[in-house]
Scaffold this active site. Sequence first.
Site, PDB file in Angstrom:
ATOM      1  N   ASP A  20      -4.089  -9.444 -54.009  1.00  0.00           N
ATOM      2  CA  ASP A  20      -4.740  -9.981 -55.748  1.00  0.00           C
ATOM      3  C   ASP A  20      -4.654 -11.015 -55.154  1.00  0.00           C
ATOM      4  O   ASP A  20      -3.553 -11.870 -55.529  1.00  0.00           O
ATOM      5  CB  ASP A  20      -3.822  -8.766 -55.928  1.00  0.00           C
ATOM      6  CG  ASP A  20      -4.896  -9.003 -57.701  1.00  0.00           C
ATOM      7  OD1 ASP A  20      -5.625  -9.338 -57.432  1.00  0.00           O
ATOM      8  OD2 ASP A  20      -4.480  -8.803 -58.580  1.00  0.00           O
ATOM      9  N   ASN A  68     -12.815  -0.754 -57.997  1.00  0.00           N
ATOM     10  CA  ASN A  68     -13.576  -2.148 -57.589  1.00  0.00           C
ATOM     11  C   ASN A  68     -15.055  -2.131 -57.601  1.00  0.00           C
ATOM     12  O   ASN A  68     -15.976  -3.081 -57.381  1.00  0.00           O
ATOM     13  CB  ASN A  68     -13.059  -2.420 -56.672  1.00  0.00           C
ATOM     14  CG  ASN A  68     -11.364  -3.187 -55.911  1.00  0.00           C
ATOM     15  OD1 ASN A  68     -10.369  -3.195 -55.917  1.00  0.00           O
ATOM     16  ND2 ASN A  68     -11.122  -3.285 -57.318  1.00  0.00           N
TER      17      ASN A  68
HETATM   18  C1  IPE Z   1      -6.463  -4.030 -57.081  1.00  0.00           C
HETATM   19  O1  IPE Z   1      -6.365  -5.686 -57.819  1.00  0.00           O
HETATM   20  C2  IPE Z   1      -6.662  -3.455 -55.527  1.00  0.00           C
HETATM   21  C3  IPE Z   1      -6.966  -4.344 -54.665  1.00  0.00           C
HETATM   22  C4  IPE Z   1      -6.520  -5.178 -54.349  1.00  0.00           C
HETATM   23  C5  IPE Z   1      -7.748  -3.703 -53.528  1.00  0.00           C
HETATM   24  P1  IPE Z   1      -7.717  -5.293 -59.002  1.00  0.00           P
HETATM   25  O2  IPE Z   1      -7.544  -6.944 -59.112  1.00  0.00           O
HETATM   26  O3  IPE Z   1      -8.793  -4.436 -58.679  1.00  0.00           O
HETATM   27  O4  IPE Z   1      -6.497  -5.093 -59.418  1.00  0.00           O
HETATM   28  P2  IPE Z   1      -7.028  -4.930 -61.669  1.00  0.00           P
HETATM   29  O5  IPE Z   1      -8.158  -5.022 -62.097  1.00  0.00           O
HETATM   30  O6  IPE Z   1      -6.570  -6.564 -61.972  1.00  0.00           O
HETATM   31  O7  IPE Z   1      -5.641  -3.858 -62.362  1.00  0.00           O
HETATM   32  C1  IPE Z   2      -8.637  -8.898 -54.080  1.00  0.00           C
HETATM   33  O1  IPE Z   2      -8.827  -9.825 -55.101  1.00  0.00           O
HETATM   34  C2  IPE Z   2      -9.193  -7.953 -53.705  1.00  0.00           C
HETATM   35  C3  IPE Z   2      -9.474  -7.388 -54.128  1.00  0.00           C
HETATM   36  C4  IPE Z   2      -9.913  -6.714 -55.445  1.00  0.00           C
HETATM   37  C5  IPE Z   2     -11.297  -6.895 -53.662  1.00  0.00           C
HETATM   38  P1  IPE Z   2      -9.209 -10.083 -56.592  1.00  0.00           P
HETATM   39  O2  IPE Z   2     -10.662 -10.208 -56.458  1.00  0.00           O
HETATM   40  O3  IPE Z   2      -9.350  -8.958 -57.161  1.00  0.00           O
HETATM   41  O4  IPE Z   2      -8.831 -11.485 -57.473  1.00  0.00           O
HETATM   42  P2  IPE Z   2      -8.626 -12.438 -58.342  1.00  0.00           P
HETATM   43  O5  IPE Z   2      -8.245 -10.522 -59.547  1.00  0.00           O
HETATM   44  O6  IPE Z   2     -10.078 -11.996 -58.969  1.00  0.00           O
HETATM   45  O7  IPE Z   2      -8.231 -13.754 -58.401  1.00  0.00           O
HETATM   46 MG    MG Z   3      -7.042  -9.389 -58.685  1.00  0.00          MG
END
Ligand code: IPE
Ligand code: IPE
Ligand code: MG
Length: 239
Positions: A20, A68
């Site tokens: 993340d 997602n």
């Molecule tokens: C969790 O991250 C899912 C992945 C890393 C694939 P998100 O960014 O989607 O989670 P939330 O929305 O902050 O809980």
């Molecule tokens: C994690 O990074 C990757 C996926 C969930 C696919 P994010 O896209 O959630 O990154 P932030 O949380 O917006 O920084």
């Molecule tokens: Mg995220």
Amino acid sequence: MDSENLVRKLGIKHIGIIMDGNGRWAKKRLLPRMAGHSQGAKAFKNCLNSCVKSGVPCVTFYAFSTENWSRPEEEVNSLMKLFCSFMDEMMKQDDQNIRLRFLGNRSRLSDEVRDKMTEAEKMSEKNTGMWCCIAFNYGGREEIINAVKTTALMYKSGKLDIDDLNEDNFSDFLYTSGLPDVDLIIRPSGEKRLSNFLIWQSSYAEFVFMDVLWPDFSEKDLIDALIEYGKRNRRFGGV
Ligand code: IPE
Ligand code: IPE
Ligand code: MG
């Protein structure tokens, strides 16, 4: 102590990693979110190498959650494309004896994504080293519902007596069938939640939350997480 000795000494069998912070990494640099995801893919590769080096038997990376899909269509489509090109690269480089496995529901994915998964799993099925699982269109609740449906069908067809159902054979209906429970979950990016990741398998896991954003995650961060894990006292309800 190096990471290999640490993993052995600590008896770690399965690490889960929530990748993340890609979006925030890009935002900090005034770049589009996809630049963060591309850099995140590089961090994934580095971390995979560190995991192989550390001798951990199994690692699961959370790459795309069932939630997602709620992101803008353009980001979702670009993530799917990134996944495909990343898998092409991985398959060209099958030199680390890694067994690849995808966890999640494949029915909503495109044929192209599904085919890459099948191809990668097939290509690596004869390998005997570390399990590298990629949770893609994965949701812990979806996984449990899916397992409940399998259980119901087995009961209906007379293949399962309800009194024989237990935690072990129910685990066999999960995407992680045959894999050990998770010992350690690492989440970079500063968020302190599971976000529907391995909720059944992590019932007694230790959690290490780190402030680093995923694209910056280094081998030192992995070792720091292992050291932190080593300080925990896992009691499993005992004394
Ligand atoms: C969790 O991250 C899912 C992945 C890393 C694939 P998100 O960014 O989607 O989670 P939330 O929305 O902050 O809980
Ligand atoms: C994690 O990074 C990757 C996926 C969930 C696919 P994010 O896209 O959630 O990154 P932030 O949380 O917006 O920084
Ligand atoms: Mg995220």
